[in-house]
Design a protein around this motif. Structure first.
Motif, PDB file in Angstrom:
ATOM      1  N   ARG A  77      27.853  63.178  -4.279  1.00 22.56           N
ATOM      2  CA  ARG A  77      28.970  62.247  -4.172  1.00 22.56           C
ATOM      3  C   ARG A  77      28.867  61.152  -5.224  1.00 22.56           C
ATOM      4  N   HIS A  78      27.659  60.603  -5.366  1.00 20.45           N
ATOM      5  CA  HIS A  78      27.473  59.532  -6.344  1.00 20.45           C
ATOM      6  C   HIS A  78      27.728  60.038  -7.761  1.00 20.45           C
ATOM      7  N   ASN A  79      27.200  61.212  -8.089  1.00 22.79           N
ATOM      8  CA  ASN A  79      27.398  61.773  -9.429  1.00 22.79           C
ATOM      9  C   ASN A  79      28.863  62.068  -9.698  1.00 22.79           C
ATOM     10  N   THR A  80      29.557  62.597  -8.679  1.00 25.36           N
ATOM     11  CA  THR A  80      30.981  62.897  -8.855  1.00 25.36           C
ATOM     12  C   THR A  80      31.786  61.629  -9.091  1.00 25.36           C
ATOM     13  N   GLU A  81      31.472  60.584  -8.325  1.00 28.36           N
ATOM     14  CA  GLU A  81      32.170  59.310  -8.502  1.00 28.36           C
ATOM     15  C   GLU A  81      31.893  58.722  -9.880  1.00 28.36           C
ATOM     16  N   LEU A  82      30.631  58.795 -10.316  1.00 30.72           N
ATOM     17  CA  LEU A  82      30.263  58.238 -11.613  1.00 30.72           C
ATOM     18  C   LEU A  82      30.938  58.992 -12.750  1.00 30.72           C
ATOM     19  N   VAL A  83      30.913  60.314 -12.687  1.00 26.73           N
ATOM     20  CA  VAL A  83      31.543  61.117 -13.735  1.00 26.73           C
ATOM     21  C   VAL A  83      33.049  60.873 -13.769  1.00 26.73           C
ATOM     22  N   SER A  84      33.675  60.761 -12.595  1.00 28.77           N
ATOM     23  CA  SER A  84      35.110  60.486 -12.536  1.00 28.77           C
ATOM     24  C   SER A  84      35.432  59.132 -13.149  1.00 28.77           C
ATOM     25  N   LEU A  85      34.592  58.141 -12.870  1.00 26.15           N
ATOM     26  CA  LEU A  85      34.797  56.805 -13.429  1.00 26.15           C
ATOM     27  C   LEU A  85      34.680  56.817 -14.945  1.00 26.15           C
ATOM     28  N   LEU A  86      33.601  57.420 -15.461  1.00 27.59           N
ATOM     29  CA  LEU A  86      33.387  57.462 -16.909  1.00 27.59           C
ATOM     30  C   LEU A  86      34.473  58.262 -17.617  1.00 27.59           C
ATOM     31  N   THR A  87      34.868  59.374 -17.000  1.00 29.06           N
ATOM     32  CA  THR A  87      35.860  60.244 -17.629  1.00 29.06           C
ATOM     33  C   THR A  87      37.188  59.530 -17.828  1.00 29.06           C
ATOM     34  N   ASN A  88      37.534  58.658 -16.898  1.00 33.72           N
ATOM     35  CA  ASN A  88      38.843  58.014 -16.945  1.00 33.72           C
ATOM     36  C   ASN A  88      38.823  56.600 -17.505  1.00 33.72           C
ATOM     37  N   LEU A  89      37.683  56.172 -18.053  1.00 34.96           N
ATOM     38  CA  LEU A  89      37.649  54.872 -18.712  1.00 34.96           C
ATOM     39  C   LEU A  89      38.573  54.896 -19.934  1.00 34.96           C
ATOM     40  N   PRO A  90      39.263  53.775 -20.220  1.00 31.48           N
ATOM     41  CA  PRO A  90      40.216  53.767 -21.336  1.00 31.48           C
ATOM     42  C   PRO A  90      39.569  53.736 -22.711  1.00 31.48           C
ATOM     43  N   TYR A  91      38.274  53.420 -22.778  1.00 29.28           N
ATOM     44  CA  TYR A  91      37.596  53.365 -24.076  1.00 29.28           C
ATOM     45  C   TYR A  91      36.524  54.462 -24.148  1.00 29.28           C
ATOM     46  N   PRO A  92      36.170  54.902 -25.366  1.00 30.82           N
ATOM     47  CA  PRO A  92      35.222  56.008 -25.531  1.00 30.82           C
ATOM     48  C   PRO A  92      33.809  55.662 -25.051  1.00 30.82           C
ATOM     49  N   VAL A  93      33.222  56.595 -24.300  1.00 33.13           N
ATOM     50  CA  VAL A  93      31.835  56.473 -23.840  1.00 33.13           C
ATOM     51  C   VAL A  93      31.145  57.816 -24.057  1.00 33.13           C
ATOM     52  N   LEU A  94      29.927  57.775 -24.618  1.00 40.75           N
ATOM     53  CA  LEU A  94      29.159  58.984 -24.860  1.00 40.75           C
ATOM     54  C   LEU A  94      27.747  58.808 -24.339  1.00 40.75           C
ATOM     55  N   SER A  95      27.176  59.885 -23.831  1.00 39.44           N
ATOM     56  CA  SER A  95      25.768  59.914 -23.457  1.00 39.44           C
ATOM     57  C   SER A  95      25.021  60.736 -24.501  1.00 39.44           C
ATOM     58  N   ILE A  96      23.898  60.203 -24.978  1.00 41.90           N
ATOM     59  CA  ILE A  96      23.152  60.821 -26.075  1.00 41.90           C
ATOM     60  C   ILE A  96      21.713  61.056 -25.625  1.00 41.90           C
ATOM     61  N   ASP A  97      21.211  62.272 -25.821  1.00 41.88           N
ATOM     62  CA  ASP A  97      19.824  62.547 -25.429  1.00 41.88           C
ATOM     63  C   ASP A  97      18.858  62.010 -26.474  1.00 41.88           C
ATOM     64  N   LEU A  98      17.569  62.189 -26.231  1.00 41.77           N
ATOM     65  CA  LEU A  98      16.550  61.595 -27.099  1.00 41.77           C
ATOM     66  C   LEU A  98      16.476  62.247 -28.472  1.00 41.77           C
ATOM     67  N   LYS A  99      17.125  63.408 -28.628  1.00 45.58           N
ATOM     68  CA  LYS A  99      17.171  64.064 -29.933  1.00 45.58           C
ATOM     69  C   LYS A  99      18.410  63.654 -30.725  1.00 45.58           C
ATOM     70  N   GLY A 100      19.245  62.794 -30.136  1.00 44.10           N
ATOM     71  CA  GLY A 100      20.441  62.336 -30.827  1.00 44.10           C
ATOM     72  C   GLY A 100      21.637  63.234 -30.633  1.00 44.10           C
ATOM     73  N   ALA A 101      21.584  64.154 -29.667  1.00 50.55           N
ATOM     74  CA  ALA A 101      22.695  65.076 -29.421  1.00 50.55           C
ATOM     75  C   ALA A 101      23.543  64.566 -28.253  1.00 50.55           C
ATOM     76  N   ILE A 102      24.837  64.803 -28.334  1.00 51.64           N
ATOM     77  CA  ILE A 102      25.758  64.371 -27.284  1.00 51.64           C
ATOM     78  C   ILE A 102      25.657  65.320 -26.095  1.00 51.64           C
ATOM     79  N   ASP A 103      25.442  64.762 -24.897  1.00 54.64           N
ATOM     80  CA  ASP A 103      25.429  65.613 -23.703  1.00 54.64           C
ATOM     81  C   ASP A 103      26.514  65.223 -22.702  1.00 54.64           C
TER      82      ASP A 103
END
Length: 346
Positions: A77-103
């Motif tokens: 539930r928490h992950n679904t809520e968080l992903v839904s929130l991030l997905t619908n934010l009006p500004y760009p957000v990216l998560s980057i792993d330690l190798k510099g790749a977008i996940d």
């Protein structure tokens, strides 16, 4: 099937729960324990009779108060809520792993980068945003950092934030990084104006929609290598705009030279543009024209309309392939120069 088991804090109770699942040949996909006295179990769906017997067995465990079926595990539930929130934010957000790749990238980020989700996942952030050195950041102090970047000719402020996970021993481990990107406002650009000696677009101030549209278009055109024609009345800052375009392009570290073509005789203008061979015009040494001097950079030709048709034809040929002949020479010279032209309109 997900179960919520309300129970007392008793040593060995969780072990008895797992033994019951094993005795009924039920796989355990996940388990979560709440310190308030709740155990959550994630198992495959089973038939009704097996489910009824399982619930009865769990209720018979000493210390179990109740057991019931739920729709989601707390983490789901928490992950679904968080992903839904991030997905619908009006500004760009990216998560980057330690190798510099977008996940992970939300809708706004994919739109800004002009990538589909499949194309963006796994891409190195340094390839999509070359102006940001992720390797240098992660090898340094790894602190929250802001940086001005340019995407598709427009100004943005990028902020990267390290994400740490704290273990049971209270040791923090770097897990990933989160990057957000915001359009740069005029207030942001004026903060660094005093520290900048390079003429850029932040020096152009205007509030009208027409001015904003002009600046937006100029910033995009600045990133190209094609010739650029700037028209305007006298004193409106055409040369300043050309200089700002040069400083924004990948040629910024190379020369920016200006030549006025107004009232200049053909022979003088041709020599200034293309240079001449040794021995020409009673000069022992040859002379490099403005195109050779600015090789790798930008040349701004002022009052191009005053140039004779003869020279305009030669200039057109140069614009086609970047080659020309010095006055008095037969072999061709090739240079890499971006040409900007300015005309005075009445």
């Amino acid at each position: 099937m997900r179960l919520e088991v309300l129970c007392e804090d008793r040593l060995g109770l969780t072990r008895e729960l797992l033994d019951i699942l094993a005795s009924n040949s039920i796989d355990l996909r996940g388990i979560e324990i709440d310190i308030t006295g709740i155990i959550y179990l994630n198992c495959p769906d089973i038939d009704f009779e097996t489910f009824r017997d399982l619930m009865a067995e769990i209720r018979r465990i000493s210390g179990v108060k109740d057991v019931r079926k739920i729709q989601f595990m707390p983490s789901e539930r928490h992950n679904t809520e968080l992903v839904s929130l991030l997905t619908n934010l009006p500004y760009p957000v990216l998560s980057i792993d330690l190798k510099g790749a977008i996940d992970m990238a939300n809708h706004a980020a994919l739109k800004l980068l002009a990538k589909s989700e499949d194309e963006a996942m796994g891409q190195l952030i340094s390839h999509l945003l070359p102006s940001f050195n992720f390797a240098k950041w992660i090898e340094g102090d790894i602190t929250r950092q802001k940086q001005a970047i340019v995407i598709d000719g427009l100004d943005y402020t990028m902020e990267i934030l390290p994400v740490y996970i704290t273990g049971e021993s209270n040791e923090t481990v770097l897990a990933s990084a989160v990057m957000s990107i915001h359009p740069t406002t005029h207030a942001m650009t004026t903060e660094s104006l005093a520290d900048s000696n390079t003429l850029g677009f932040e020096h152009f101030v205007g509030l009208s929609n027409r001015h904003k549209a002009l600046m937006s278009q100029a910033k995009k055109l600045a990133m190209l290598d094609q010739p650029l024609l700037i028209e305007g009345e006298t004193g409106t800052g055409k040369e300043m705009l050309a200089k700002a375009c040069h400083n924004r392009s990948h040629r910024a570290s190379q020369p920016f030279l200006v030549l006025s073509c107004a009232s200049m005789p053909d022979d003088v203008a041709e020599t200034e543009l293309f240079g001449h061979a040794p021995g020409s015009f009673n000069h022992q040494h040859g002379h490099k024209g403005i195109f050779e001097q600015a090789n790798g950079g930008t040349v701004l030709l002022d009052e191009i309309g005053e140039m004779s048709p003869h020279l305009q034809i030669k200039l057109l040929r140069f614009l086609q392939d970047g080659t020309f002949r010095r006055v008095g020479e037969e072999h061709e010279v090739h240079v890499d120069v971006r040409i900007m032209l300015q005309l005075v309109t009445i």
